[in-house]
Enzyme design. Structure first.
Site, PDB file in Angstrom:
ATOM      1  N   ARG A  28       0.831  -1.211   0.000  1.00  0.00           N
ATOM      2  CA  ARG A  28       0.000   0.000   0.000  1.00  0.00           C
ATOM      3  C   ARG A  28       0.864   1.258   0.000  1.00  0.00           C
ATOM      4  O   ARG A  28       0.510   2.255   0.637  1.00  0.00           O
ATOM      5  CB  ARG A  28      -0.943   0.026   1.202  1.00  0.00           C
ATOM      6  CG  ARG A  28      -1.999  -1.053   1.191  1.00  0.00           C
ATOM      7  CD  ARG A  28      -3.149  -0.680   0.260  1.00  0.00           C
ATOM      8  NE  ARG A  28      -4.105  -1.752   0.138  1.00  0.00           N
ATOM      9  CZ  ARG A  28      -5.260  -1.801   0.807  1.00  0.00           C
ATOM     10  NH1 ARG A  28      -5.576  -0.841   1.621  1.00  0.00           N
ATOM     11  NH2 ARG A  28      -6.070  -2.807   0.619  1.00  0.00           N
ATOM     12  N   ARG A  32      -3.351   6.772   0.960  1.00  0.00           N
ATOM     13  CA  ARG A  32      -3.815   7.977   1.643  1.00  0.00           C
ATOM     14  C   ARG A  32      -2.851   8.582   2.650  1.00  0.00           C
ATOM     15  O   ARG A  32      -3.093   9.683   3.128  1.00  0.00           O
ATOM     16  CB  ARG A  32      -5.159   7.697   2.310  1.00  0.00           C
ATOM     17  CG  ARG A  32      -6.279   7.644   1.305  1.00  0.00           C
ATOM     18  CD  ARG A  32      -7.534   7.130   1.920  1.00  0.00           C
ATOM     19  NE  ARG A  32      -7.316   5.786   2.435  1.00  0.00           N
ATOM     20  CZ  ARG A  32      -8.255   5.043   2.969  1.00  0.00           C
ATOM     21  NH1 ARG A  32      -9.467   5.513   3.104  1.00  0.00           N
ATOM     22  NH2 ARG A  32      -7.983   3.826   3.395  1.00  0.00           N
ATOM     23  N   ARG A  41      -7.032  12.135  -5.003  1.00  0.00           N
ATOM     24  CA  ARG A  41      -8.248  11.465  -4.534  1.00  0.00           C
ATOM     25  C   ARG A  41      -9.361  12.454  -4.165  1.00  0.00           C
ATOM     26  O   ARG A  41     -10.529  12.086  -4.153  1.00  0.00           O
ATOM     27  CB  ARG A  41      -7.916  10.615  -3.312  1.00  0.00           C
ATOM     28  CG  ARG A  41      -7.887   9.140  -3.462  1.00  0.00           C
ATOM     29  CD  ARG A  41      -9.113   8.480  -4.017  1.00  0.00           C
ATOM     30  NE  ARG A  41      -9.874   7.819  -2.968  1.00  0.00           N
ATOM     31  CZ  ARG A  41     -11.066   8.190  -2.590  1.00  0.00           C
ATOM     32  NH1 ARG A  41     -11.645   9.222  -3.162  1.00  0.00           N
ATOM     33  NH2 ARG A  41     -11.692   7.532  -1.643  1.00  0.00           N
ATOM     34  N   ASP A  77      -6.912  -2.621  -7.530  1.00  0.00           N
ATOM     35  CA  ASP A  77      -7.419  -3.313  -6.350  1.00  0.00           C
ATOM     36  C   ASP A  77      -7.605  -4.786  -6.687  1.00  0.00           C
ATOM     37  O   ASP A  77      -7.785  -5.134  -7.862  1.00  0.00           O
ATOM     38  CB  ASP A  77      -8.747  -2.707  -5.872  1.00  0.00           C
ATOM     39  CG  ASP A  77      -9.055  -3.167  -4.446  1.00  0.00           C
ATOM     40  OD1 ASP A  77      -8.494  -2.581  -3.506  1.00  0.00           O
ATOM     41  OD2 ASP A  77      -9.801  -4.142  -4.283  1.00  0.00           O
ATOM     42  N   TYR A 152     -14.661 -12.075  -0.091  1.00  0.00           N
ATOM     43  CA  TYR A 152     -15.446 -10.860  -0.370  1.00  0.00           C
ATOM     44  C   TYR A 152     -16.706 -11.179  -1.160  1.00  0.00           C
ATOM     45  O   TYR A 152     -17.768 -10.617  -0.904  1.00  0.00           O
ATOM     46  CB  TYR A 152     -14.593  -9.836  -1.137  1.00  0.00           C
ATOM     47  CG  TYR A 152     -13.581  -9.149  -0.249  1.00  0.00           C
ATOM     48  CD1 TYR A 152     -13.990  -8.211   0.694  1.00  0.00           C
ATOM     49  CD2 TYR A 152     -12.230  -9.440  -0.337  1.00  0.00           C
ATOM     50  CE1 TYR A 152     -13.078  -7.583   1.524  1.00  0.00           C
ATOM     51  CE2 TYR A 152     -11.305  -8.821   0.491  1.00  0.00           C
ATOM     52  CZ  TYR A 152     -11.731  -7.900   1.419  1.00  0.00           C
ATOM     53  OH  TYR A 152     -10.834  -7.291   2.235  1.00  0.00           O
TER      54      TYR A 152
HETATM   55  O1  CP3 Z   1       0.026   0.683  -3.183  1.00  0.00           O
HETATM   56  C1  CP3 Z   1      -0.481  -0.448  -3.351  1.00  0.00           C
HETATM   57  O2  CP3 Z   1      -0.344  -1.389  -2.556  1.00  0.00           O
HETATM   58  C2  CP3 Z   1      -1.228  -0.712  -4.640  1.00  0.00           C
HETATM   59  C3  CP3 Z   1      -2.616  -0.667  -4.626  1.00  0.00           C
HETATM   60  C4  CP3 Z   1      -3.493  -1.648  -3.862  1.00  0.00           C
HETATM   61  C5  CP3 Z   1      -4.749  -1.248  -3.343  1.00  0.00           C
HETATM   62  N1  CP3 Z   1      -5.374  -2.338  -2.869  1.00  0.00           N
HETATM   63  C6  CP3 Z   1      -5.267   0.133  -3.374  1.00  0.00           C
HETATM   64  C7  CP3 Z   1      -6.354   0.518  -2.473  1.00  0.00           C
HETATM   65  C8  CP3 Z   1      -3.360  -3.012  -3.632  1.00  0.00           C
HETATM   66  C9  CP3 Z   1      -2.202  -3.937  -3.946  1.00  0.00           C
HETATM   67  C10 CP3 Z   1      -4.566  -3.444  -3.008  1.00  0.00           C
HETATM   68  C11 CP3 Z   1      -4.850  -4.841  -2.655  1.00  0.00           C
HETATM   69  C12 CP3 Z   1      -5.986  -5.130  -1.776  1.00  0.00           C
HETATM   70  N2  CP3 Z   1      -7.230  -4.582  -1.781  1.00  0.00           N
HETATM   71  C13 CP3 Z   1      -5.969  -6.169  -0.819  1.00  0.00           C
HETATM   72  C14 CP3 Z   1      -4.816  -7.090  -0.563  1.00  0.00           C
HETATM   73  C15 CP3 Z   1      -3.779  -6.476   0.302  1.00  0.00           C
HETATM   74  C16 CP3 Z   1      -4.160  -6.355   1.737  1.00  0.00           C
HETATM   75  O3  CP3 Z   1      -4.231  -5.215   2.224  1.00  0.00           O
HETATM   76  O4  CP3 Z   1      -4.353  -7.394   2.393  1.00  0.00           O
HETATM   77  C17 CP3 Z   1      -7.234  -6.195  -0.208  1.00  0.00           C
HETATM   78  C18 CP3 Z   1      -7.673  -7.115   0.903  1.00  0.00           C
HETATM   79  C19 CP3 Z   1      -8.026  -5.184  -0.819  1.00  0.00           C
HETATM   80  C20 CP3 Z   1      -9.454  -4.858  -0.555  1.00  0.00           C
HETATM   81  C21 CP3 Z   1      -9.600  -3.438  -0.148  1.00  0.00           C
HETATM   82  N3  CP3 Z   1      -9.557  -2.378  -1.018  1.00  0.00           N
HETATM   83  C22 CP3 Z   1      -9.832  -2.926   1.150  1.00  0.00           C
HETATM   84  C23 CP3 Z   1      -9.958  -3.761   2.406  1.00  0.00           C
HETATM   85  C24 CP3 Z   1      -9.900  -1.533   1.030  1.00  0.00           C
HETATM   86  C25 CP3 Z   1     -10.211  -0.548   2.132  1.00  0.00           C
HETATM   87  C26 CP3 Z   1      -9.137  -0.458   3.122  1.00  0.00           C
HETATM   88  C27 CP3 Z   1      -8.332   0.805   2.938  1.00  0.00           C
HETATM   89  O5  CP3 Z   1      -7.107   0.725   2.926  1.00  0.00           O
HETATM   90  O6  CP3 Z   1      -8.963   1.856   2.845  1.00  0.00           O
HETATM   91  C28 CP3 Z   1      -9.703  -1.202  -0.332  1.00  0.00           C
HETATM   92  C29 CP3 Z   1      -9.669   0.140  -0.912  1.00  0.00           C
HETATM   93  C30 CP3 Z   1      -8.317   0.563  -1.386  1.00  0.00           C
HETATM   94  N4  CP3 Z   1      -7.497  -0.187  -2.204  1.00  0.00           N
HETATM   95  C31 CP3 Z   1      -7.673   1.805  -1.126  1.00  0.00           C
HETATM   96  C32 CP3 Z   1      -6.449   1.774  -1.819  1.00  0.00           C
HETATM   97  C33 CP3 Z   1      -5.415   2.876  -1.890  1.00  0.00           C
HETATM   98  C34 CP3 Z   1      -8.243   2.963  -0.329  1.00  0.00           C
HETATM   99  C35 CP3 Z   1      -9.102   3.723  -1.298  1.00  0.00           C
HETATM  100  C36 CP3 Z   1      -9.225   5.200  -1.043  1.00  0.00           C
HETATM  101  O7  CP3 Z   1      -8.378   5.961  -1.529  1.00  0.00           O
HETATM  102  O8  CP3 Z   1     -10.212   5.557  -0.392  1.00  0.00           O
END
Ligand code: CP3
Length: 346
Positions: A28, A32, A41, A77, A152
């Site tokens: 990640r 944010r 964003r 994602d 999910y």
């Molecule tokens: O920088 C990176 O890692 C690349 C981008 C990336 C995102 N999601 C962006 C994202 C990657 C590799 C993921 C994978 C992802 N998404 C996983 C596997 C990794 C892990 O954390 O275990 C999972 C379980 C998800 C599902 C997911 N997507 C969740 C649980 C959330 C909300 C949690 C959070 O961090 O807010 C997301 C949304 C998400 N995916 C965001 C980002 C940057 C936040 C979105 C925003 O800007 O509001």
């Protein structure tokens, strides 16, 4: 490539070759906690961001520019390719499925889409990034592991226990297997397409693997991951598998054929290596909370991870899970410098 010296440290470490410094990137890393991400964003929602190649490429580049990371990870994602299977979803902030999958008929209705049709914007982002990124920061493409996507799709949203999804596994083993197989097939095509578009390594995120006991993991989750890894083997790009909270599953994970196994912070890397053997590289595993400590404490924690990884080649420094959004970016800069300038060079 003529000499191994020319190989970027991240790719060399994936292949357990000697490196000039331990390579580092963080899960990640685009997100944010970075003001430059929040700025973009504030103008577009998350889904639009993932579907607009210029913007997705820009936020992928942000942490590479700011910190000099040794790898970039595609901004997308794990749920992105699932839309092309016919699943309607949105983000709030995690994924929310409009109609959770609870029957065999729903499983059978899912498509296995051609990525060029289902996710053309992802492949365009990968193409843009493979031109824009410096050679020293190769692009990691990624997908969710079938079991994590299954969680999910059946639960319908995030959950602490994923009780509905785990219940389905026990109550409907045949439908579960069919769904996991379909997800594996889709992710093979999706990951292959990313590699063809220019991704230099591929990572499979199994965020919820640790919810399973060893029996269910070996019977359901693992075969679906193994199927992906076997199918991608001929591509000759390093394959990284991250079974989150997977300490009790590593004897099985050892047989996955992955080049690199990601380790969360719950297991010291020396113990992970003792179980996994020396045919696999490890990635991890600083507790993301350590980034909230004063610099001297953070420095010691970073050194401890480097010490635990030992001197054998094949360590990629990372956090044990995604970075928290309240993290100070300057702590990340400190971490990257500490890893790069550390005396513990494998
Ligand atoms: O920088 C990176 O890692 C690349 C981008 C990336 C995102 N999601 C962006 C994202 C990657 C590799 C993921 C994978 C992802 N998404 C996983 C596997 C990794 C892990 O954390 O275990 C999972 C379980 C998800 C599902 C997911 N997507 C969740 C649980 C959330 C909300 C949690 C959070 O961090 O807010 C997301 C949304 C998400 N995916 C965001 C980002 C940057 C936040 C979105 C925003 O800007 O509001």
């Amino acid at each position: 490539m003529s000499t191994t010296e020319a190989e970027p440290p991240f790719l060399a470490a994936c292949r357990r070759r000697p490196v000039p410094h331990t390579p580092v990137w963080i899960m990640r890393q685009a997100g944010r906690y970075l003001p430059e991400y929040r700025k973009i964003r504030s103008e577009v929602d998350f889904l639009t961001l993932t579907k607009t190649p210029e913007l997705a490429a820009e936020v992928t580049l942000q942490p590479v520019r700011r910190f000099g990371m040794d790898a970039a990870i595609l901004f997308s994602d794990i749920m992105t390719p699932v839309e092309g299977m016919g699943v309607k979803l949105h983000f709030n902030p995690g994924p929310v499925i409009e109609t959770p999958i609870r029957s065999l008929a729903q499983v059978d209705a899912l498509r296995v889409p051609d990525p060029e049709e289902g996710v053309p914007f992802v492949l365009e982002t990968v193409r843009m990034l493979s031109k824009a990124l410096p050679r020293e920061a190769p692009l990691i493409g990624f997908a969710g592991a079938p079991f994590t996507l299954f969680c999910y799709l059946i639960q319908g949203s995030g959950s602490k226990t994923f009780a509905e999804a785990k219940g389905f596994l026990f109550a409907e083993p045949e439908a579960s297997r069919r769904l996991l197989e379909k997800l594996a097939e889709t992710m093979v095509l999706y990951l292959e397409a990313q590699a063809r578009a220019g991704a230099k390594a591929l990572m499979i995120f199994d965020s919820w693997a640790g919810l399973l006991g060893p029996e269910q993991y070996a019977e359901f989750a693992f075969p679906a991951v193994k199927r992906i890894i076997d199918a991608l083997r001929p591509l000759d790009v390093p394959l990284i598998y991250f079974p989150n909270q997977g300490a009790t599953l590593l004897e099985t994970v050892r047989e996955s054929g992955a080049d690199v196994v990601g380790i969360d912070w719950r297991l010291p890397l020396s113990r992970a290596r003792a179980i996994l053997g020396d045919e696999v590289a490890v990635q991890g595993n600083l507790d993301p909370s350590a980034l909230f400590a004063p610099r001297d404490v953070l420095g010691k924690e970073v050194d401890r991870v480097l010490d635990e990884a030992g001197t054998a080649p094949g360590h990629i420094f990372n956090l044990g899970h995604g970075i928290e959004r309240t993290t100070d970016p300057d702590a990340v800069a400190f971490l990257v410098d500490r890893v790069h300038n550390g005396e513990r060079v494998p």
